[in-house]
Design an enzyme around this catalytic site. Sequence first.
Site, short mmCIF file in Angstrom:
data_model
loop_
_atom_site.label_atom_id
_atom_site.label_comp_id
_atom_site.label_asym_id
_atom_site.label_seq_id
_atom_site.Cartn_x
_atom_site.Cartn_y
_atom_site.Cartn_z
N SER A 1 -6.52 43.47 5.48
CA SER A 1 -5.56 44.14 4.61
C SER A 1 -6.30 45.08 3.67
O SER A 1 -7.13 44.64 2.87
CB SER A 1 -4.77 43.12 3.80
N HIS B 1 -4.24 46.41 8.56
CA HIS B 1 -3.00 45.95 7.93
C HIS B 1 -2.77 46.73 6.64
O HIS B 1 -3.65 46.77 5.76
CB HIS B 1 -3.08 44.45 7.63
N ASP C 1 -0.37 47.14 3.42
CA ASP C 1 0.66 46.53 2.58
C ASP C 1 1.31 47.59 1.70
O ASP C 1 0.65 48.20 0.86
CB ASP C 1 0.04 45.45 1.69
N MET D 1 4.10 48.28 -1.11
CA MET D 1 4.88 47.59 -2.13
C MET D 1 5.49 48.60 -3.10
O MET D 1 4.85 49.62 -3.41
CB MET D 1 3.99 46.62 -2.91
N HIS E 1 3.22 46.75 6.79
CA HIS E 1 4.12 45.73 6.26
C HIS E 1 4.86 46.32 5.07
O HIS E 1 4.27 46.55 4.01
CB HIS E 1 3.28 44.50 5.85
N MET F 1 7.13 46.08 2.10
CA MET F 1 7.73 45.20 1.09
C MET F 1 8.47 46.09 0.10
O MET F 1 8.10 46.21 -1.08
CB MET F 1 6.63 44.38 0.41
N MET G 1 4.56 34.84 5.62
CA MET G 1 3.85 35.00 4.36
C MET G 1 3.46 33.61 3.84
O MET G 1 4.32 32.79 3.54
CB MET G 1 4.72 35.72 3.33
N GLY H 1 3.12 40.41 -3.08
CA GLY H 1 3.01 41.21 -4.28
C GLY H 1 1.58 41.41 -4.75
O GLY H 1 1.24 42.46 -5.29
N PHE H 2 0.74 40.41 -4.51
CA PHE H 2 -0.65 40.49 -4.99
C PHE H 2 -1.60 39.85 -4.00
O PHE H 2 -1.25 38.89 -3.32
CB PHE H 2 -0.79 39.79 -6.35
N GLY H 3 -2.82 40.37 -3.93
CA GLY H 3 -3.86 39.77 -3.12
C GLY H 3 -4.54 38.64 -3.88
O GLY H 3 -4.33 38.45 -5.08
N GLY H 4 -5.36 37.88 -3.16
CA GLY H 4 -6.19 36.85 -3.79
C GLY H 4 -5.48 35.58 -4.17
O GLY H 4 -6.02 34.78 -4.94
N ASP I 1 -0.17 35.86 6.76
CA ASP I 1 -0.75 36.68 5.70
C ASP I 1 -0.68 35.93 4.38
O ASP I 1 0.40 35.56 3.94
CB ASP I 1 0.02 38.00 5.61
N GLY I 2 -1.85 35.72 3.75
CA GLY I 2 -1.87 35.13 2.42
C GLY I 2 -2.82 33.96 2.32
O GLY I 2 -2.63 32.94 2.99
N GLY I 3 -3.87 34.11 1.53
CA GLY I 3 -4.80 33.01 1.33
C GLY I 3 -5.61 32.64 2.55
O GLY I 3 -6.10 31.51 2.66
N GLY J 1 -7.44 39.86 3.39
CA GLY J 1 -7.87 40.91 2.48
C GLY J 1 -9.17 40.54 1.81
O GLY J 1 -10.25 41.02 2.16
N THR J 2 -9.09 39.64 0.84
CA THR J 2 -10.27 39.23 0.09
C THR J 2 -11.37 38.71 1.00
O THR J 2 -12.55 39.05 0.84
CB THR J 2 -9.89 38.14 -0.93
#
Length: 222
Positions: free
Chosen positions: A12, A37, A39, A41, A70, A72, A141, A146-149, A179-181, A201-202
Amino acid sequence: MSVQASVRIAPSILSADFARLGEEVRAIDDAGADWIHVDVMDGHFVPNITIGPMVVKALRPHTTKPFDVHLMISPIDAYLDAFAEAGADTITVHPEAGPHLHRTIQRIKSLGKRAGVSLNPATPAKMLDYVLEEIDLVLVMSVNPGFGGQSFIESQLRKIEAIRKQIDKLGKPIDLEVDGGIDRTTAPRAIAAGADVLVAGTATFKGGPSAYAENIRALRGS
């Protein structure tokens, strides 16, 4: 019979250096990313503002890898054409982002793009009941968008498992993306539950460009 495909990694760019986005996209391409990817928003549907179709268009010449976009944003339908024209290969939308999900999917397909549906943590797998056979990708998700990390939400493993069963019952090769964590710890758990595309992402961008290839290998190997 399971139609789970081999694992693909979709870094991402939300976690990339925004001052060097073109270079960052080239770097993750060279490092072995399968998809890019993106994102998007709007500060309305989710509490953050990122990029629009002009940036997607500007990044398109930097890689031949598929753009996994994606959205959003809400309302959604007015922007589908713009992102298709900008170079998106897959356009993923949320059921809550417009009044007629099936119509939105039809429009994406009519633009010659792959259509995806994304489910927020509190959105049930049942939302796919009457559209699954029309789409190419489901995005679960595993954080609130809304936010990474953010940290992985454990309850989403059950949702991934449920959707895997739905896809296998249908027998159609639909990508199941999470997607996420996602990191070296959560990636194998998501894969075991049925995911075959991981958005990271991170975990991809940490350490700078010299670390990207090893970061991607670690996620894929997990």
